[in-house]
Design a protein around this motif. Sequence first.
Motif, mmCIF file in Angstrom:
data_model
loop_
_atom_site.group_PDB
_atom_site.id
_atom_site.type_symbol
_atom_site.label_atom_id
_atom_site.label_comp_id
_atom_site.label_asym_id
_atom_site.label_seq_id
_atom_site.Cartn_x
_atom_site.Cartn_y
_atom_site.Cartn_z
ATOM 1 N N SER A 135 -8.851 77.110 122.729
ATOM 2 C CA SER A 135 -7.637 76.593 122.081
ATOM 3 C C SER A 135 -7.953 75.403 121.172
ATOM 4 O O SER A 135 -7.365 75.266 120.106
ATOM 5 N N PHE A 166 -10.574 74.834 119.386
ATOM 6 C CA PHE A 166 -11.186 75.212 118.108
ATOM 7 C C PHE A 166 -10.564 76.496 117.543
ATOM 8 O O PHE A 166 -11.196 77.212 116.756
ATOM 9 N N GLU A 167 -9.325 76.774 118.000
ATOM 10 C CA GLU A 167 -8.536 77.894 117.479
ATOM 11 C C GLU A 167 -9.324 79.196 117.480
ATOM 12 O O GLU A 167 -9.442 79.881 116.458
ATOM 13 N N LEU A 168 -9.919 79.492 118.645
ATOM 14 C CA LEU A 168 -10.730 80.703 118.771
ATOM 15 C C LEU A 168 -10.024 81.715 119.662
ATOM 16 O O LEU A 168 -9.179 81.344 120.489
ATOM 17 N N HIS A 169 -10.392 82.962 119.504
ATOM 18 C CA HIS A 169 -9.882 84.003 120.378
ATOM 19 C C HIS A 169 -11.020 84.384 121.313
ATOM 20 O O HIS A 169 -12.183 84.290 120.930
ATOM 21 N N ASP A 213 -13.745 86.363 119.996
ATOM 22 C CA ASP A 213 -14.614 85.770 118.973
ATOM 23 C C ASP A 213 -15.921 85.264 119.571
ATOM 24 O O ASP A 213 -16.920 85.131 118.885
ATOM 25 N N ASP A 238 -10.107 65.984 123.666
ATOM 26 C CA ASP A 238 -9.222 65.392 122.664
ATOM 27 C C ASP A 238 -8.698 64.090 123.262
ATOM 28 O O ASP A 238 -7.845 64.110 124.158
ATOM 29 N N SER A 259 -10.754 79.093 109.732
ATOM 30 C CA SER A 259 -9.698 78.267 110.351
ATOM 31 C C SER A 259 -10.127 76.807 110.383
ATOM 32 O O SER A 259 -11.317 76.498 110.369
ATOM 33 N N ASN A 260 -9.114 75.930 110.490
ATOM 34 C CA ASN A 260 -9.388 74.490 110.576
ATOM 35 C C ASN A 260 -10.197 74.164 111.826
ATOM 36 O O ASN A 260 -11.126 73.379 111.796
ATOM 37 N N GLY A 261 -9.766 74.824 112.926
ATOM 38 C CA GLY A 261 -10.420 74.572 114.215
ATOM 39 C C GLY A 261 -11.900 74.841 114.122
ATOM 40 O O GLY A 261 -12.730 74.033 114.558
#
Length: 805
Positions: free
Chosen positions: A285, A287-290, A293, A363, A310-312
């Motif tokens: 989540s 790094f906006e990954l699935h 991936d 974070d 993606s930004n992540g």
Amino acid sequence: MSLRTVKVALAVVIACFALAAAYISVLVVERQDALKQVSRYNVAWGVSQAVSEFLRLEQRISAFGVPGNLIDKGEIELRLDILIGRAELLDQGEFHEFLRRDPAHAAVIVQLNQALEQVQALTPQLHKPGAVKRAIAILSPLDAKVAGLASAANLYGAARVSEDQNELLRLHQLFSATAGGLILCGFVLIALLVSHNQLLAKAHCDLRNLAANLQQASVELETANAAVHAANGELQTQNETLQSQEFELRRQNDRFDAALNNMSQALCMADATERVIVCNERFLSLFELHSSDIEPGTPLSDVIARAAQSNGLEHLAQIYGEQRPLIQERRGAVFVHGRSDGRTIAVSHRPMAHGGWVATYEDITERKRAESQIAYMAHHDALTDLANRVLFREHIERTLAQAKRRGDTIAMICLDLDHFKTVNDTLGHQAGDAVLKAVAERLRSCVRQGDVVARLGGDEFAVLQVSPNQPRDAAALAARLVQTIGAPYHIDGQEVVIGTSVGVALSDEECFLPDQLLKRADLALYCAKADGRGTCRFFEAEMDAQLHARRALELDLRKALANGEFELSYQPQVSIATREVTGYEALLRWPHPERGLVPPSEFIPVAEDTGLIGQLGNWVIEQACREAAAWPTGLSVAVNLSPVQFRNRALVDIVVRALQSSGLPPARLEVEITESVLLQDNDSTVDMLHQLRALGVRVALDDFGTGYSSLSYLRSFPFDKIKIDQSFVRELSTRADCLAIVQSITRLGASLRMTTIAEGVETEEQVRQLRAAGCVEAQGYLFGHPKPAHELAHAGPDAAATQAA
Ligand code: C2E
Ligand code: CA
Ligand code: CA
């Protein structure tokens, strides 16, 4: 030799014994036989006897034949019978053996017997002639034979004797040998028995050793058994542990999975070839990954390559870039990555033992925010948002260091609000807080940029001022502060007036330490307060000495209290109309052995500050009641009560006890309080005043017109008396406003049915004006100085006489 051999030998020897014994008995029997054989010597004797009898018979028969003989035929017959008996004997017993050996001998015996029969037959006719001849003829042929038989018998006897002797010798030898053998056997037996015994003893000893060995062996066996048992138990425990460990491992695995996916940090583990081993949901989540991936085994470079998507991923690429040198150097580190979107990621990178690495990504944006907030709170006062003591100290340190370098002077300005406690007590803490906030605001408004304002605690504030024009700027700021803060506040529709006392200290060559500077400013503040509120004082070297002096006074005060050094003086109060003494005010006196008479204005504030006033005040109440009880009944006594005494809820009880123990009627006691008493915890104070009044004690309001002059105080309690302060009386004739004030007070008193009394009356002019103004009573040097009880007018001889009359 073994025991067995000895036993066999013993058996053999015993057998030998038995055999020898048996054999000996055989030998004994044999010997008896041999001895019996000896009797065979009779053979020769018997034969020779028979031969001699034969020859005697033959001789007698021959003699019988000779005429004239004297031989009796009967004798011949006797001889014949004897011979026949002998001959019969020769055919019996032992003679048999002898005759058996030689048949000729037996034949001789037979011939002899026949001859004797013939002779016997002849015997009766022997006297007849020829008969003797015939008889001799029968017998004589046997002479030789019979003699031969005798000699043969003798030979036989001799042979038998030697034979028997030989036999006896043999038997003797045998017997001796056997006996010797037996003795030998005996020795052997003894030797064998001794050896047997020794062997037995040895065997016994061996047996004992064996038993001991056996016992030890048994103990060892037991120990070994126990060890085996323990080992068994251990094994079992290990087994169980192993089982539970396995179970635990499984559970931990589950937990690890749960923890991994529930941890607040993102985690990624990669092997030596930079392929992903594991990563958690938070990582995905962040790094906006699935999950598809980045499956286990995916090279990280492949994931990063899609950064543009993606930004992540772009952030991940940047962080991975920062991790690269750590991966290459196989080094662990913790670093913070500031993202372009303003968030902050804390990365903890650790190499793993067998290559590869593990990293957590957190974070920490919120945490950092919270931390900086906490840091801010730790350095600021929550209520006023001013710097607190900690931050202020840091500022002082820093500013002092800079000022020293530049040759500047720093001013430390300490402030303490006057009567702030009263605001808190009367209007409540909320109003108090509002005042503090307002004060802080005003403080900020007074200072220039670069100056630091702090709240040091309660109602204490401080300002740090840096300026090249000292002490001018500090003095100006202090004055501004006193004025600004002293202006009224409007809190919840109420007007609140508080002042501030200010102490200032300037840095110099000697004073370049924060604590020193603060202490100096504090000392100056202390003196400012002592001077009367609402003033400012700069630090002076003597202040320290003043503080010391005050401390010494405090110490002396304690001693005086313990030693009963205090006294009371009484100042008369008179009726202006009649000039008669109505009562006396009790005034405390402290005649100090070294200091002289210490004025109350000097020691009472110290007693109030230190709390000693409680004890001292109690003594005044008791002493005044005791002394007044001895006065004429019309005279009352007025006792001053400090506001501090009202903080003690037992004050009413103390008064009651003093009245009871002295016997003074309550109506003759008056208490004097100042307006400041009413400033504190109003309800409780007013309540106490009501209780005193209920007892019959009168209450006077002292120094009226000075302090707060709020008429509301007059309404808050039904005082019996108002004492007009001497400052108005003093300038009564010179200042019109003073007269106006006195007039309005007397009018007010009259309308409220309160007696008015003027203090500090020294002149008749003042009396006149007071009378004109309508004042009821007066007190002052004009009527009398304070005096000890025994010097009062009524105590003198005249007074005594008057009283008696
Ligand atoms: P106060 O209650 O206002 O007492 C009156 C003061 O004025 C007394 O000063 C008295 O000696 C003085 N005085 C009286 N007549 C004149 C006058 O004609 N001219 C002038 N210039 N002064 C006059 P003292 O005895 O020095 O007392 C000072 C203050 O000390 C008192 O003021 C009172 O507030 C306090 N005090 C004295 N005794 C006690 C006490 O026992 N308890 C408490 N709590 N305070 C006391
Ligand atoms: Ca007084
Ligand atoms: Ca007074």
